[in-house]
Design a protein around this motif. Structure first.
Motif, short mmCIF file in Angstrom:
data_model
loop_
_atom_site.label_atom_id
_atom_site.label_comp_id
_atom_site.label_asym_id
_atom_site.label_seq_id
_atom_site.Cartn_x
_atom_site.Cartn_y
_atom_site.Cartn_z
N HIS A 33 0.51 9.02 -1.21
CA HIS A 33 1.81 8.99 -1.88
C HIS A 33 1.87 10.23 -2.77
CE1 HIS A 33 2.42 4.67 -0.86
NE2 HIS A 33 1.11 4.61 -0.99
N GLU A 35 6.17 11.44 -1.22
CA GLU A 35 5.46 11.67 0.04
C GLU A 35 5.83 10.50 0.94
OE1 GLU A 35 2.80 14.37 0.34
OE2 GLU A 35 3.66 13.98 2.31
N HIS A 82 9.35 3.61 1.09
CA HIS A 82 9.15 4.86 0.35
C HIS A 82 10.25 5.14 -0.69
CE1 HIS A 82 8.60 9.08 -0.50
NE2 HIS A 82 9.76 9.34 0.03
N CYS A 140 5.94 7.53 2.92
CA CYS A 140 4.78 6.64 3.06
C CYS A 140 5.14 5.35 3.77
CB CYS A 140 4.20 6.36 1.68
SG CYS A 140 5.40 5.66 0.53
N MET A 178 10.24 3.23 -3.86
CA MET A 178 9.00 3.28 -4.63
C MET A 178 9.22 4.15 -5.87
SD MET A 178 5.31 4.16 -3.08
CE MET A 178 3.93 4.50 -4.15
N CYS A 218 8.17 8.24 -5.63
CA CYS A 218 7.21 8.68 -4.62
C CYS A 218 7.82 9.85 -3.87
CB CYS A 218 6.86 7.56 -3.65
SG CYS A 218 5.59 8.08 -2.47
CU LIG Z 1 4.74 6.32 -1.49
#
Ligand SMILES: [Cu+2]
Length: 242
Positions: free
Chosen positions: A170, A214, A220, A216, A223, A212
């Motif tokens: 992440h 990245e 995501h 994921c 997040m 976040c």
């Molecule tokens: Cu993430």
């Protein structure tokens, strides 16, 4: 030939003046909310100022050539072959290499040093990312928050974030702090952030939240956790209530 160089040179100067004006005055981002944001914003602006003349040099040469040397309707022959100039080649090499070496040290080495050199912090926050939530721990206070909906920080305190992940990669990112680093399983990455502005009472500021950064999985985008920067006394009261 002299005339072409003169016109292309003039075009370069005009485009550079416009570009530098924009680079100086444009508001690239909304206001930063941490001491580190100033370092990052200054680095970005310096790179824009240095990169603009290189960009406009290429642009001026390209645009001028397209206009001045375009095929005339009566001729479908190739133009005369272009011979390289040793002087121009060397100048290009020396100047752009010089620029690259300069920015390696400033803002590169200098900026990273300003951000990371001092290992002292007033507060440690451990961050563990997982699909799809942030777990926050304040080890000095024995406080752990699973599935944090907000990250509460005291204003004007240097915070050391120790960031890791329980599953996939992440990334911890707070836009208003300008700081971002990967959260990786089996590894702890460190970020130092000194929030220097109290958050406005109105929440849901997308600049001032942990997001976040990245990709994921399906959760995501959700997040994230709101960041709330408060006075030290309010911070301690909040900790006591956890
Ligand atoms: Cu993430």
């Amino acid at each position: 030939m002299k005339r072409h160089l003169l016109y292309a040179g003039l075009l370069w100067i005009i485009l550079t003046a416009i570009g530098e004006y924009a680079a100086f005055n444009a508001k690239f981002f909304t206001a930063g909310a941490a001491a580190e944001a100033v370092i990052v914003d200054d680095a970005f602006r310096l790179l824009m100022l240095l990169g603009t003349p290189v960009f406009t040099f290429v642009l001026a040469g390209l645009v001028y050539s397209v206009l001045a040397f375009r095929a005339r309707s009566e001729s479908i022959e190739d133009g005369p072959p272009i011979r390289s100039s040793r002087t121009v080649t060397w100048l290009w090499l020396v100047i752009t290499s010089g620029l690259a070496i300069f920015i390696f040290f400033n803002p590169g080495v200098k900026g990273l040093n300003e951000l990371n050199a001092n290992p002292n912090a007033d507060l440690v926050v451990q961050v563990q990312a997982r699909k799809w939530a942030w777990k926050l721990t304040y080890p000095e206070y024995n406080v752990t928050i699973e599935d944090a909906s907000e990250l509460v920080l005291p204003v004007n305190r240097r915070v050391k974030f120790e960031i890791t992940s329980a599953d996939v990669i992440h990334a911890f990112w707070v836009p208003a702090f300008r700081m971002k680093i990967d959260a990786m399983p089996g590894q702890t990455n460190v970020l130092y952030i000194t929030p220097n502005q109290l958050s406005a009472s109105s929440q849901n500021d997308f600049n001032l939240r942990v997001q976040c950064a990245e990709l994921c999985g399906t959760g995501h985008a959700r997040m994230r956790a709101q960041v709330r920067v408060v006075e030290q006394s309010e911070f301690e009261a909040w900790l006591a209530g956890q």
